[in-house]
Design an enzyme around this catalytic site. Structure first.
Site, PDB file in Angstrom:
ATOM      1  N   GLN A 182      17.973 -11.606   9.341  1.00 39.35           N
ATOM      2  CA  GLN A 182      18.676 -12.885   9.497  1.00 39.35           C
ATOM      3  C   GLN A 182      20.061 -12.674  10.105  1.00 39.35           C
ATOM      4  O   GLN A 182      20.512 -13.447  10.962  1.00 39.35           O
ATOM      5  CB  GLN A 182      18.815 -13.583   8.136  1.00 39.35           C
ATOM      6  N   ARG A 237      12.423 -20.362   5.981  1.00 39.72           N
ATOM      7  CA  ARG A 237      13.673 -19.627   5.783  1.00 39.72           C
ATOM      8  C   ARG A 237      14.705 -20.500   5.088  1.00 39.72           C
ATOM      9  O   ARG A 237      15.436 -20.028   4.206  1.00 39.72           O
ATOM     10  CB  ARG A 237      14.183 -19.106   7.125  1.00 39.72           C
ATOM     11  N   TYR A 274      11.609 -11.542   1.788  1.00 38.67           N
ATOM     12  CA  TYR A 274      10.540 -12.193   2.567  1.00 38.67           C
ATOM     13  C   TYR A 274      11.074 -13.273   3.505  1.00 38.67           C
ATOM     14  O   TYR A 274      12.234 -13.645   3.456  1.00 38.67           O
ATOM     15  CB  TYR A 274       9.400 -12.689   1.702  1.00 38.67           C
ATOM     16  N   GLU A 275      10.184 -13.708   4.406  1.00 38.49           N
ATOM     17  CA  GLU A 275      10.528 -14.618   5.510  1.00 38.49           C
ATOM     18  C   GLU A 275      11.602 -14.025   6.419  1.00 38.49           C
ATOM     19  O   GLU A 275      12.421 -14.746   6.980  1.00 38.49           O
ATOM     20  CB  GLU A 275      10.971 -15.986   4.974  1.00 38.49           C
ATOM     21  N   GLY A 276      11.556 -12.728   6.596  1.00 39.53           N
ATOM     22  CA  GLY A 276      12.558 -12.031   7.394  1.00 39.53           C
ATOM     23  C   GLY A 276      13.674 -11.544   6.505  1.00 39.53           C
ATOM     24  O   GLY A 276      14.390 -12.339   5.899  1.00 39.53           O
TER      25      GLY A 276
END
Length: 587
Positions: A443, A296, A436-438
């Site tokens: 977040q 992240r 992506y990656e949350g």
């Protein structure tokens, strides 16, 4: 079209003058010999690799894309050779653990190299970036045998890594995943299932690819507590360390994507692929989040890199493009950089990028302190700040990166919409970093639901106190005092909103209604703080163009961007009522 220029001068200013890098490194065991001069020389060489080798591959790689033929993935022309050159030059192991062959340099240098990789070629930068995240998970959670077998080749970059989380019905809610891992009887497991959106899932560089796969053991309960993490390589490794048989995994297809076309994003079928448990059974998310938190932060740096590259190209174009007449009507055509609206777009990009870089460096310094400082309390405090800032860096820097890419494209007018100029690629490539990656909404929910309430809100209060004290201590000319006053006032409103949030407790509807606004507010105040700090250092000796620019940009940020916090404040205080009022069937 001008090429990418690595921002080494700005980096040197941040390290040498803004953050007192030399003294900070001297306090960390193992980093005593690291200083600004060394960092600048390393990053200058890394910048040359990015500018001379990787950027020339960026648009051709986007045009050509990756191919899947007869089960084999082929990356665009030049990418495989560039990757092998990257590994041979030692860039893969820059911050890697020396125990396994890494160079052991600070995280600060790694993050700044990641920025330059992302500016030059976002698709390429994912290969080493994902590998490093996989290394983090293995280093923290795997057995000594797995570490000894895989980490040396992964840290060097010879064996890239990939993370296999997502399934067609299980994205953010990983508790829904169905991939299974059945014991073979010799300590290994046979993994069966299909994963999607697997960046770097396969390629044509040679060597191995180490997949970290989330799956369920046969007796695992439903939900996230039933998930375990497994290491499953493309090729099984023999006792002597050489590659053996191809593992039972295959690429079902390549995803057809909006951007990052030179990055092979795969659908991977695990047809009884042999894997080994990483960490404890049922605690796969704990191990995977070690990787995901690192990723992240890396993704936030991708947004920063795209913003820097797009803004550089827009500035060059604006200096050269002749259109319209001067403001007083006496000259024409003039370079469009003379027009106020164009200048506003360029200054917006520059002010967000330079302060974003400062926030990234500060966060990376906290990571190094958390890992190495001899004082346990200093480590604990720094670790809390990293946890607090992780969703902010990921979401805000990728939001800003996309906004900068769009505004930079706008500077080009119609030419920005034409592929040959490369600006529309920045827009397409930047968009994935917000997802992506949350996703950035996730977040924001992480910030307001988990990170602000950490330790009963004391981590956030500690950060706000640090910022407030630093602002008050920064001295400079009268023009800086007005900037500082604006940031202090915005910080006070952010603290009040945060205390209101903490007092309300966990209300998911209210949190969801204001989370993205709260994160952007937090980010703008953080950037404002760093603009005051940078401008204060620049004002002490404003004899260079770089320092003169800092003073102007600090004023611009305070006058033009920080006021966004007023509308964000109003939106947050409005609450969830109007958002939830409309029946779903009436949308």
């Amino acid at each position: 079209m001008a090429g990418y220029i690595p921002p080494v001068d700005d980096i040197s200013f941040l390290l040498g003058e803004v953050f007192d890098f030399d003294a900070q490194m001297a306090a960390l065991p193992g980093f005593e010999e690291v200083n600004t001069e060394l960092a600048a020389s390393v990053l200058e060489e890394g910048g040359k690799f990015c500018a001379e080798i990787l950027e020339p591959l960026n648009r051709p790689g986007d045009e050509e894309g990756c191919r899947l033929e007869n089960g084999l993935v082929t990356t665009p022309k030049g990418v495989a050779d560039a990757y092998r050159a990257f590994v041979e030059a030692g860039w893969g192991g820059l911050s890697g653990d020396p125990e396994f062959g890494g160079q052991g340099l600070p995280r600060v240098l790694q993050i700044l190299l990641d920025e330059m990789l992302s500016s030059a070629n976002l698709s390429f930068g994912l290969f080493p970036g994902l590998t490093r995240g996989a290394v983090e998970a293995i280093a923290h959670h795997a057995s000594d045998e797995l570490k000894q077998t895989y980490l040396p080749k992964m840290i060097s970059g010879e064996w890239p890594g990939a993370m296999a989380l997502t399934e067609s019905s299980a994205g953010t809610d990983l508790g829904l995943l169905t991939t299974r891992a059945e014991p073979v009887g010799d300590g290994s497991y046979a993994i069966k299932g299909t994963k999607i959106f697997i960046s770097s899932g396969d390629q044509d560089f040679g060597g191995n690819i180490v997949h970290l796969v989330l799956a369920r053991l046969p007796d695992a309960p439903k939900g996230v507590k039933g998930i375990s993490l497994f290491l499953s390589p493309k090729f099984l490794v023999k006792e002597d360390g050489s590659l053996g048989d191809r593992n039972r995994m295959s690429v079902g297809s390549l995803e057809h994507k909006m951007g990052i076309h030179a990055q092979p994003t795969c659908v991977i079928n695990y047809d009884g692929a042999i894997g080994w448990l990483v960490g404890e059974p049922g605690r796969g998310l704990n191990a995977m989040f070690t990787m995901m938190n690192a990723e992240r932060l890396f993704v936030g740096i991708q947004g920063l890199g795209i913003g820097e590259a797009a803004n550089q190209k827009a500035v060059t174009y604006a200096r050269e493009r002749l259109q319209g007449r001067s403001a007083d009507g006496t000259r024409g055509p003039v370079p469009i950089i003379e027009h106020a609206d164009v200048r506003k777009m360029l200054l917006t990009g520059r002010s967000l990028t330079e302060a974003g870089r400062a926030l990234a460096v500060w966060t990376a310094l906290q990571m190094d302190i958390a890992a190495r400082h001899p004082d346990p309390e200093a480590r604990r405090k720094a670790d809390g700040f990293v946890a607090l800032l992780t969703p902010v860096v990921k979401a805000a820097l990728t939001d800003f990166g996309f906004e900068i890419a769009v505004q930079s494209q706008q500077v080009f007018g119609g030419h920005g919409y034409i592929r040959e100029w490369g600006m529309e690629q920045y827009v397409r490539d930047a968009r994935i970093a917000q997802i992506y990656e949350g996703t950035n909404g996730v977040q924001a929910m992480d910030l307001v639901g988990r990170k602000l309430p950490m330790d009963n809100g004391n981590v956030a209060r500690g950060f706000f106190a640090l910022v407030r004290d630093d602002l008050k201590a920064t001295k400079g000319p009268a023009e800086l005092e007005s900037v500082k006053a604006s940031v202090i006032e915005a910080l006070a409103r952010l603290e009040e909103l945060t205390e209101n949030l903490l007092a309300r407790g966990a209300d998911p509807v209210e949190a969801g209604a204001s989370a993205t606004e709260h994160l952007r507010f937090f980010a703008l105040v953080s950037l404002g703080w760093l603009w005051v700090r940078m401008a204060g250092k620049a004002a002490a000796d404003a004899t260079t163009p770089l320092k003169q620019r800092k003073l102007v940009l600090a004023r611009f940020f305070a006058a033009r961007l920080l006021p966004q916090t007023v509308s964000l404040d109003a939106a947050i205080r409005a609450g969830a009522a109007d958002i939830m009022a409309l029946d779903a069937g009436l949308f």
